[in-house]
Scaffold this motif. Structure first.
Motif, PDB file in Angstrom:
ATOM      1  N   ASP A 211      18.341  37.862  35.805  1.00 34.98           N
ATOM      2  CA  ASP A 211      16.993  37.759  34.954  1.00 34.98           C
ATOM      3  C   ASP A 211      16.015  38.619  35.437  1.00 34.98           C
ATOM      4  OD1 ASP A 211      16.270  36.348  37.016  1.00 34.98           O
ATOM      5  OD2 ASP A 211      15.428  34.521  36.182  1.00 34.98           O
ATOM      6  N   SER A 212      16.318  39.420  36.378  1.00 34.48           N
ATOM      7  CA  SER A 212      15.282  40.195  37.121  1.00 34.48           C
ATOM      8  C   SER A 212      15.354  41.643  37.028  1.00 34.48           C
ATOM      9  CB  SER A 212      14.742  39.572  38.543  1.00 34.48           C
ATOM     10  OG  SER A 212      15.873  39.842  39.294  1.00 34.48           O
ATOM     11  N   GLY A 213      14.378  42.622  37.545  1.00 31.43           N
ATOM     12  CA  GLY A 213      14.601  43.998  37.367  1.00 31.43           C
ATOM     13  C   GLY A 213      14.598  44.476  36.179  1.00 31.43           C
ATOM     14  N   PRO A 214      14.453  45.822  36.215  1.00 26.49           N
ATOM     15  CA  PRO A 214      14.390  46.511  34.956  1.00 26.49           C
ATOM     16  C   PRO A 214      15.444  46.453  33.601  1.00 26.49           C
ATOM     17  CG  PRO A 214      13.803  47.911  36.832  1.00 26.49           C
ATOM     18  CD  PRO A 214      14.417  46.838  37.233  1.00 26.49           C
ATOM     19  N   GLY A 215      16.826  46.141  34.494  1.00 28.04           N
ATOM     20  CA  GLY A 215      17.661  45.966  33.458  1.00 28.04           C
ATOM     21  C   GLY A 215      18.196  44.601  33.476  1.00 28.04           C
ATOM     22  N   GLY A 216      17.362  43.695  33.917  1.00 30.49           N
ATOM     23  CA  GLY A 216      17.623  42.108  33.954  1.00 30.49           C
ATOM     24  C   GLY A 216      18.059  41.642  32.408  1.00 30.49           C
ATOM     25  N   TRP A 217      18.761  40.624  32.595  1.00 26.65           N
ATOM     26  CA  TRP A 217      19.160  39.997  31.211  1.00 26.65           C
ATOM     27  C   TRP A 217      18.001  38.812  31.072  1.00 26.65           C
ATOM     28  CZ3 TRP A 217      23.683  41.134  28.557  1.00 26.65           C
ATOM     29  CH2 TRP A 217      24.380  42.371  29.027  1.00 26.65           C
ATOM     30  N   GLY A 218      16.849  38.692  31.977  1.00 21.72           N
ATOM     31  CA  GLY A 218      16.044  37.566  31.625  1.00 21.72           C
ATOM     32  C   GLY A 218      14.731  38.250  30.631  1.00 21.72           C
ATOM     33  N   ASN A 226       3.789  50.159  34.224  1.00 24.54           N
ATOM     34  CA  ASN A 226       4.926  49.606  35.078  1.00 24.54           C
ATOM     35  C   ASN A 226       4.598  48.102  35.486  1.00 24.54           C
ATOM     36  OD1 ASN A 226       6.443  51.724  35.353  1.00 24.54           O
ATOM     37  ND2 ASN A 226       5.429  52.489  37.186  1.00 24.54           N
ATOM     38  N   LYS A 227       3.752  47.507  34.633  1.00 21.26           N
ATOM     39  CA  LYS A 227       3.244  46.260  34.801  1.00 21.26           C
ATOM     40  C   LYS A 227       4.489  45.301  34.090  1.00 21.26           C
ATOM     41  CE  LYS A 227      -0.447  42.684  33.834  1.00 21.26           C
ATOM     42  NZ  LYS A 227      -1.522  42.483  33.228  1.00 21.26           N
ATOM     43  N   LYS A 228       4.980  44.301  34.928  1.00 20.25           N
ATOM     44  CA  LYS A 228       5.922  43.174  34.451  1.00 20.25           C
ATOM     45  C   LYS A 228       5.316  42.264  33.664  1.00 20.25           C
ATOM     46  CE  LYS A 228       9.344  45.544  36.955  1.00 20.25           C
ATOM     47  NZ  LYS A 228       8.544  46.528  37.395  1.00 20.25           N
ATOM     48  N   ILE A 229       6.042  42.005  32.338  1.00 23.14           N
ATOM     49  CA  ILE A 229       5.441  41.011  31.494  1.00 23.14           C
ATOM     50  C   ILE A 229       6.819  40.218  31.212  1.00 23.14           C
ATOM     51  CG2 ILE A 229       4.592  40.490  29.227  1.00 23.14           C
ATOM     52  CD1 ILE A 229       2.615  41.827  31.210  1.00 23.14           C
ATOM     53  N   VAL A 230       6.608  38.974  31.265  1.00 21.83           N
ATOM     54  CA  VAL A 230       7.610  38.002  30.952  1.00 21.83           C
ATOM     55  C   VAL A 230       7.960  37.557  29.619  1.00 21.83           C
ATOM     56  CG1 VAL A 230       8.802  35.747  31.641  1.00 21.83           C
ATOM     57  CG2 VAL A 230       7.666  37.035  33.488  1.00 21.83           C
ATOM     58  N   ILE A 231       8.854  37.935  28.948  1.00 22.87           N
ATOM     59  CA  ILE A 231       9.006  37.438  27.785  1.00 22.87           C
ATOM     60  C   ILE A 231      10.161  36.440  27.691  1.00 22.87           C
ATOM     61  CG2 ILE A 231       9.598  38.029  25.223  1.00 22.87           C
ATOM     62  CD1 ILE A 231       6.759  39.155  26.280  1.00 22.87           C
ATOM     63  N   LYS A 232       9.858  35.165  27.637  1.00 24.33           N
ATOM     64  CA  LYS A 232      10.859  34.222  27.787  1.00 24.33           C
ATOM     65  C   LYS A 232      12.057  34.244  26.531  1.00 24.33           C
ATOM     66  CE  LYS A 232      12.916  30.567  29.727  1.00 24.33           C
ATOM     67  NZ  LYS A 232      13.314  30.718  31.061  1.00 24.33           N
ATOM     68  N   THR A 233      11.682  34.882  25.316  1.00 26.68           N
ATOM     69  CA  THR A 233      12.708  34.916  24.312  1.00 26.68           C
ATOM     70  C   THR A 233      13.697  35.775  24.586  1.00 26.68           C
ATOM     71  OG1 THR A 233      10.986  35.977  23.099  1.00 26.68           O
ATOM     72  CG2 THR A 233      11.400  33.509  22.684  1.00 26.68           C
ATOM     73  N   PHE A 234      13.459  36.985  25.591  1.00 24.31           N
ATOM     74  CA  PHE A 234      14.570  37.765  25.867  1.00 24.31           C
ATOM     75  C   PHE A 234      15.710  37.238  26.784  1.00 24.31           C
ATOM     76  CE2 PHE A 234      11.943  41.926  24.838  1.00 24.31           C
ATOM     77  CZ  PHE A 234      13.092  42.127  23.885  1.00 24.31           C
TER      78      PHE A 234
END
Length: 307
Positions: A211-218, A226-234
């Protein structure tokens, strides 16, 4: 890319040989709550090879779990995207239909998995917990399975542990913190259900979190800068296990991930390209998203944001 090598399979069998020769009754007794043998011993988890799996792939998920990703995975499989092709979907437990989701082509009969193990090599992408895998592997008498043909692939100590309650109940002074590892042996008493799975003689592999990283399935996408944003529905990270088995890619790129998911879940390069419905439909689970829900609805300050 090469398939799982015969040499790797033989090494895994050799390493697990002593465990696999333990009485099979150990795991079936354990389901009734009895203690495991050698709680201070270690469970061998092998680092997953960068090789495509040749055999039948099953995905096991915690469909009734509390995290949104379980429902996301169900929805994605129901879209019949490429990730589903040739994959057998197991219910969380044998003879049980999930209450939270409807999953098309769901298998509840343990005989399907058992028969497949007699016919050839089988891999289980363990998106559920160890107790779920154990239930599937012990629902029928031991002679119904060929445990030597079964490989389990995990990407999270949380799955291997059966949750925080199991960790707190079994933790002893000196045990490591509950953090994901990658191919590191685990203490049997701290991961008892995983130990019972290993005692059957199946091979247990680990890949890094998917679920992590640029290609993460999360749920992580990159905003501008390059700011990381978490979108739970992905978050369909349990399907990353399936992608690994199909391709041998231990850590996929965003482009490689997108080849296997529906148009709905293809990841853009930054937050400005994210479908607003995917941001707002599960707002309480979204962390670090700028502003608030109303900002992404018509009239909101981010509603007209352009890529």
């Amino acid at each position: 890319m090469q398939s799982f090598s015969k040499e790797f399979h033989c090494r895994a069998i050799f390493v697990l040989g002593l465990l696999g020769c333990m009485p099979l009754a150990v795991s079936t007794r354990a389901m009734a709550g009895e203690t495991i043998d050698s709680p201070d011993g270690m469970i061998h988890l092998a680092t997953a090879p960068a090789e495509k799996f040749e055999g039948r792939i099953f995905v096991l998920n915690d469909w009734d779990g509390g995290d949104q990703d379980n429902q996301n995975v169900a929805e994605e499989l129901n879209r019949n995207s490429k990730i589903k092709e040739g994959v057998t979907i197991l219910s969380d437990l044998p003879n049980h239909k999930p209450k939270k989701v409807d999953v098309a082509d769901l298998v509840t009969d343990a005989r399907v998995l058992a028969d497949a193990s007699k016919e050839g090599r089988v891999a289980i992408a363990m998106g559920a917990h160890s107790r779920h895998a154990l239930a599937w592997l012990t629902k029928l008498p031991p002679e119904a399975y060929n445990y030597r043909n079964i490989v389990i692939v995990s990407h999270s100590n949380w799955n291997e542990l059966d949750g925080r309650a199991g960790y707190e109940a079994n933790k002893q002074p000196g045990d490591p913190p509950l953090e994901d590892t990658h191919g590191e042996d685990l203490r049997r008493g701290l991961y008892p259900n995983l130990a019972r799975v290993g005692d059957l003689g199946v091979t247990i592999l680990e890949i890094p979190r998917t679920d992590s990283g640029p290609g993460g399935w999360g749920g992580t996408v990159e905003q501008a800068g390059n700011k990381k944003i978490v979108i739970k529905t992905f978050d369909v990270s349990d399907l990353g296990l399936v992608h690994y088995l199909k391709t041998g890619l231990v850590q996929a790129t965003r482009e490689q991930r997108n080849e296997y998911v529906s148009d709905t879940l293809k990841k853009p390069e930054n937050l400005g390209m994210v479908n607003r419905d995917l941001i707002t439909r599960c707002w309480d689970s979204n962390h670090g998203v700028p502003g608030n829900r109303d900002d992404y609805l018509p009239g909101g300050k981010f509603y007209e944001t352009k890529p």
